[in-house]
Motif scaffolding. Structure first.
Motif, PDB file in Angstrom:
ATOM      1  N   GLY A  32     -13.626  -7.802 -18.470  1.00  0.00           N
ATOM      2  CA  GLY A  32     -12.414  -8.576 -18.714  1.00  0.00           C
ATOM      3  C   GLY A  32     -11.537  -8.557 -17.473  1.00  0.00           C
ATOM      4  O   GLY A  32     -11.046  -7.508 -17.062  1.00  0.00           O
ATOM      5  N   VAL A  33     -11.398  -9.714 -16.851  1.00  0.00           N
ATOM      6  CA  VAL A  33     -10.602  -9.791 -15.622  1.00  0.00           C
ATOM      7  C   VAL A  33      -9.133  -9.980 -16.013  1.00  0.00           C
ATOM      8  O   VAL A  33      -8.783 -10.961 -16.674  1.00  0.00           O
ATOM      9  N   THR A  34      -8.308  -9.027 -15.617  1.00  0.00           N
ATOM     10  CA  THR A  34      -6.920  -8.991 -16.099  1.00  0.00           C
ATOM     11  C   THR A  34      -5.917  -9.366 -15.017  1.00  0.00           C
ATOM     12  O   THR A  34      -4.725  -9.143 -15.182  1.00  0.00           O
ATOM     13  N   LYS A  35      -6.392  -9.967 -13.929  1.00  0.00           N
ATOM     14  CA  LYS A  35      -5.483 -10.266 -12.814  1.00  0.00           C
ATOM     15  C   LYS A  35      -4.402 -11.275 -13.174  1.00  0.00           C
ATOM     16  O   LYS A  35      -3.390 -11.345 -12.508  1.00  0.00           O
ATOM     17  N   TYR A  36      -4.635 -12.073 -14.204  1.00  0.00           N
ATOM     18  CA  TYR A  36      -3.649 -13.093 -14.581  1.00  0.00           C
ATOM     19  C   TYR A  36      -2.645 -12.583 -15.590  1.00  0.00           C
ATOM     20  O   TYR A  36      -1.697 -13.281 -15.912  1.00  0.00           O
ATOM     21  N   VAL A  37      -2.858 -11.409 -16.173  1.00  0.00           N
ATOM     22  CA  VAL A  37      -2.060 -10.996 -17.323  1.00  0.00           C
ATOM     23  C   VAL A  37      -1.461  -9.604 -17.129  1.00  0.00           C
ATOM     24  O   VAL A  37      -1.842  -8.866 -16.213  1.00  0.00           O
ATOM     25  N   GLU A  55     -10.236  -6.293 -11.639  1.00  0.00           N
ATOM     26  CA  GLU A  55      -9.054  -6.752 -10.898  1.00  0.00           C
ATOM     27  C   GLU A  55      -9.479  -7.009  -9.457  1.00  0.00           C
ATOM     28  O   GLU A  55     -10.401  -6.359  -8.947  1.00  0.00           O
ATOM     29  N   ASN A  56      -8.770  -7.939  -8.807  1.00  0.00           N
ATOM     30  CA  ASN A  56      -9.156  -8.227  -7.425  1.00  0.00           C
ATOM     31  C   ASN A  56      -8.119  -7.786  -6.395  1.00  0.00           C
ATOM     32  O   ASN A  56      -8.335  -7.948  -5.203  1.00  0.00           O
ATOM     33  N   ARG A  57      -6.982  -7.242  -6.873  1.00  0.00           N
ATOM     34  CA  ARG A  57      -6.001  -6.708  -5.920  1.00  0.00           C
ATOM     35  C   ARG A  57      -5.352  -5.472  -6.519  1.00  0.00           C
ATOM     36  O   ARG A  57      -4.948  -5.469  -7.688  1.00  0.00           O
ATOM     37  N   PHE A  80     -13.540  -3.176  -9.254  1.00  0.00           N
ATOM     38  CA  PHE A  80     -12.830  -3.905  -8.202  1.00  0.00           C
ATOM     39  C   PHE A  80     -13.698  -5.076  -7.772  1.00  0.00           C
ATOM     40  O   PHE A  80     -14.820  -4.901  -7.301  1.00  0.00           O
ATOM     41  N   ILE A  81     -13.160  -6.308  -7.970  1.00  0.00           N
ATOM     42  CA  ILE A  81     -14.012  -7.487  -7.791  1.00  0.00           C
ATOM     43  C   ILE A  81     -13.586  -8.378  -6.628  1.00  0.00           C
ATOM     44  O   ILE A  81     -14.230  -9.375  -6.364  1.00  0.00           O
ATOM     45  N   GLY A  82     -12.507  -8.025  -5.943  1.00  0.00           N
ATOM     46  CA  GLY A  82     -11.991  -8.945  -4.924  1.00  0.00           C
ATOM     47  C   GLY A  82     -12.253  -8.470  -3.515  1.00  0.00           C
ATOM     48  O   GLY A  82     -12.794  -7.382  -3.287  1.00  0.00           O
ATOM     49  N   LEU A 162     -26.416  -6.632  -6.887  1.00  0.00           N
ATOM     50  CA  LEU A 162     -25.930  -7.732  -6.055  1.00  0.00           C
ATOM     51  C   LEU A 162     -24.867  -8.511  -6.820  1.00  0.00           C
ATOM     52  O   LEU A 162     -24.898  -8.590  -8.048  1.00  0.00           O
ATOM     53  N   MET A 163     -23.949  -9.090  -6.074  1.00  0.00           N
ATOM     54  CA  MET A 163     -22.890  -9.902  -6.674  1.00  0.00           C
ATOM     55  C   MET A 163     -22.795 -11.213  -5.912  1.00  0.00           C
ATOM     56  O   MET A 163     -23.019 -11.241  -4.703  1.00  0.00           O
ATOM     57  N   THR A 164     -22.502 -12.286  -6.627  1.00  0.00           N
ATOM     58  CA  THR A 164     -22.189 -13.529  -5.920  1.00  0.00           C
ATOM     59  C   THR A 164     -21.116 -14.305  -6.657  1.00  0.00           C
ATOM     60  O   THR A 164     -20.870 -14.090  -7.848  1.00  0.00           O
ATOM     61  N   MET A 165     -20.478 -15.183  -5.915  1.00  0.00           N
ATOM     62  CA  MET A 165     -19.508 -16.121  -6.466  1.00  0.00           C
ATOM     63  C   MET A 165     -20.104 -17.512  -6.309  1.00  0.00           C
ATOM     64  O   MET A 165     -20.475 -17.892  -5.206  1.00  0.00           O
ATOM     65  N   ALA A 166     -20.153 -18.245  -7.391  1.00  0.00           N
ATOM     66  CA  ALA A 166     -20.632 -19.621  -7.306  1.00  0.00           C
ATOM     67  C   ALA A 166     -19.461 -20.512  -6.894  1.00  0.00           C
ATOM     68  O   ALA A 166     -18.317 -20.197  -7.175  1.00  0.00           O
ATOM     69  N   PRO A 167     -19.749 -21.603  -6.223  1.00  0.00           N
ATOM     70  CA  PRO A 167     -18.658 -22.514  -5.867  1.00  0.00           C
ATOM     71  C   PRO A 167     -18.077 -23.180  -7.115  1.00  0.00           C
ATOM     72  O   PRO A 167     -18.740 -23.246  -8.157  1.00  0.00           O
ATOM     73  N   ARG A 168     -16.857 -23.647  -7.004  1.00  0.00           N
ATOM     74  CA  ARG A 168     -16.269 -24.457  -8.075  1.00  0.00           C
ATOM     75  C   ARG A 168     -16.986 -25.798  -8.071  1.00  0.00           C
ATOM     76  O   ARG A 168     -17.075 -26.448  -7.044  1.00  0.00           O
ATOM     77  N   VAL A 169     -17.497 -26.185  -9.205  1.00  0.00           N
ATOM     78  CA  VAL A 169     -18.218 -27.461  -9.287  1.00  0.00           C
ATOM     79  C   VAL A 169     -17.735 -28.207 -10.515  1.00  0.00           C
ATOM     80  O   VAL A 169     -17.067 -27.651 -11.388  1.00  0.00           O
ATOM     81  N   MET A 204     -18.706 -16.463 -14.170  1.00  0.00           N
ATOM     82  CA  MET A 204     -17.282 -16.419 -14.449  1.00  0.00           C
ATOM     83  C   MET A 204     -17.018 -17.372 -15.618  1.00  0.00           C
ATOM     84  O   MET A 204     -17.951 -17.843 -16.246  1.00  0.00           O
ATOM     85  N   SER A 205     -15.755 -17.639 -15.893  1.00  0.00           N
ATOM     86  CA  SER A 205     -15.443 -18.446 -17.081  1.00  0.00           C
ATOM     87  C   SER A 205     -16.217 -19.762 -17.121  1.00  0.00           C
ATOM     88  O   SER A 205     -16.715 -20.168 -18.162  1.00  0.00           O
ATOM     89  N   GLN A 206     -16.317 -20.415 -15.983  1.00  0.00           N
ATOM     90  CA  GLN A 206     -16.893 -21.770 -15.990  1.00  0.00           C
ATOM     91  C   GLN A 206     -18.416 -21.766 -16.151  1.00  0.00           C
ATOM     92  O   GLN A 206     -18.986 -22.790 -16.519  1.00  0.00           O
ATOM     93  N   ILE A 219     -20.936  -9.960 -16.270  1.00  0.00           N
ATOM     94  CA  ILE A 219     -20.186 -11.195 -16.077  1.00  0.00           C
ATOM     95  C   ILE A 219     -18.710 -10.856 -15.967  1.00  0.00           C
ATOM     96  O   ILE A 219     -18.235  -9.902 -16.590  1.00  0.00           O
ATOM     97  N   ARG A 220     -18.007 -11.625 -15.159  1.00  0.00           N
ATOM     98  CA  ARG A 220     -16.597 -11.343 -14.866  1.00  0.00           C
ATOM     99  C   ARG A 220     -15.749 -12.491 -15.414  1.00  0.00           C
ATOM    100  O   ARG A 220     -15.675 -13.542 -14.807  1.00  0.00           O
ATOM    101  N   LEU A 221     -15.138 -12.268 -16.561  1.00  0.00           N
ATOM    102  CA  LEU A 221     -14.426 -13.362 -17.229  1.00  0.00           C
ATOM    103  C   LEU A 221     -12.924 -13.137 -17.224  1.00  0.00           C
ATOM    104  O   LEU A 221     -12.440 -12.094 -17.648  1.00  0.00           O
ATOM    105  N   GLY A 222     -12.217 -14.172 -16.740  1.00  0.00           N
ATOM    106  CA  GLY A 222     -10.754 -14.144 -16.760  1.00  0.00           C
ATOM    107  C   GLY A 222     -10.221 -15.204 -17.692  1.00  0.00           C
ATOM    108  O   GLY A 222     -10.185 -15.028 -18.920  1.00  0.00           O
ATOM    109  N   GLN A 223      -9.860 -16.327 -17.081  1.00  0.00           N
ATOM    110  CA  GLN A 223      -9.223 -17.451 -17.786  1.00  0.00           C
ATOM    111  C   GLN A 223      -9.643 -17.659 -19.240  1.00  0.00           C
ATOM    112  O   GLN A 223      -8.805 -17.792 -20.131  1.00  0.00           O
ATOM    113  N   ILE A 224     -10.932 -17.704 -19.460  1.00  0.00           N
ATOM    114  CA  ILE A 224     -11.441 -18.106 -20.773  1.00  0.00           C
ATOM    115  C   ILE A 224     -10.977 -17.145 -21.876  1.00  0.00           C
ATOM    116  O   ILE A 224     -10.884 -17.522 -23.042  1.00  0.00           O
TER     117      ILE A 224
END
Ligand SMILES: *Cc1c(COP(=O)(O)O)cnc(C)c1O
Length: 228
Positions: A32-37, A55-57, A80-82, A162-169, A204-206, A219-224
């Motif tokens: 649960g990514v809590t950086k927004y809350v 959290e990323n910061r 720590f994800i950021g 391993l970790m990766t970030m997919a682009p926003r699509v 991630m959420s998307q 999986i790293r879920l925030g927004q959703i």
């Protein structure tokens, strides 16, 4: 919808994606990514059964780390994800159990130094830039094998995956190849003897369902989680 209800919905979607992937009994860690809350929403996630938080910061994480300590939520794993600045490593490894964003060699050296001072070993995921976007951090796929050999000289770092970030699509389906390539890379490295390299931190959420279908273990879920 309450956060608790939303977590139920997400868990159901995770289970369905796992079923589609044909690995029903392999656990996926929902971070649960809590950086927004703030602490109150984070507590709702805890009440809904989450025990992994991302959290990323460090500064943004602080109020939640402090609140969880006050509430004696001691059975929590902080991820720590950021992007991690070297001057923050010393504090970050005191509070976070896993670092998902090992993205450059001098960061590895700093983690080694600070972890040795504390007498701990830090589980890390190597961030890989599968998409090749210049704006994304991480090692290029061909660099990871040598990196793992070099990391074996740093005893206080434990590469776990391993970790990766997919682009926003526009359509999440476009990210499938990226997740698949991360899994293939992990499988190749395992076959070369790095058999402790287990985790695939992707989704991630998307796009978490596609990531699970392609083998995600974290999986790293925030927004959703906070969508009404
Ligand atoms: C914010 C963040 C997430 C969560 O993203 P959402 O789109 O809100 O699910 C996952 N991973 C990293 C590295 C992040 O910074």
């Amino acid at each position: 919808m309450s956060i608790g209800k939303q977590v139920e919905v997400i868990r159901h979607r995770i289970a369905q994606a796992l079923e589609r992937s044909g690995r029903k009994h392999v656990p996926v860690t929902l971070i649960g990514v809590t950086k927004y809350v703030g602490p109150d929403e984070a507590r709702e996630l805890y009440r809904a059964g989450l025990r992994d938080f991302g959290e990323n910061r460090l500064q943004v994480a602080r109020p939640k780390l402090d609140a969880f300590a006050r509430w004696s939520f001691n059975d929590v794993t902080w991820h720590f994800i950021g992007h991690l600045q070297t001057n923050k490593v010393k504090d970050v490894i005191r509070h976070f159990s896993v670092i998902h964003s090992l993205d450059r060699w001098n960061l590895a050296e700093e983690i080694q130094k600070r972890a040795a001072e504390l007498g701990i070993q830090v589980p890390c995921c190597i961030q890989v830039n599968i998409s090749g976007e210049s704006t994304k951090g991480g090692f290029a796929p061909p660099e990871v094998h040598t990196l793992l050999q070099d990391l074996s000289q740093l005893p206080n770092i434990r590469p776990i995956g391993l970790m990766t970030m997919a682009p926003r699509v526009e359509h999440a389906e476009e990210t499938r190849g990226i997740f698949r390539n991360l899994r293939i890379l992990r499988d190749e490295l395992q076959a070369k003897g790095f058999d402790k390299l287990i985790e695939l931190s992707m989704g991630m959420s998307q796009d978490f369902e596609i990531a699970i279908e392609e083998g995600a273990t974290m999986i790293r879920l925030g927004q959703i989680l906070y969508e009404a």
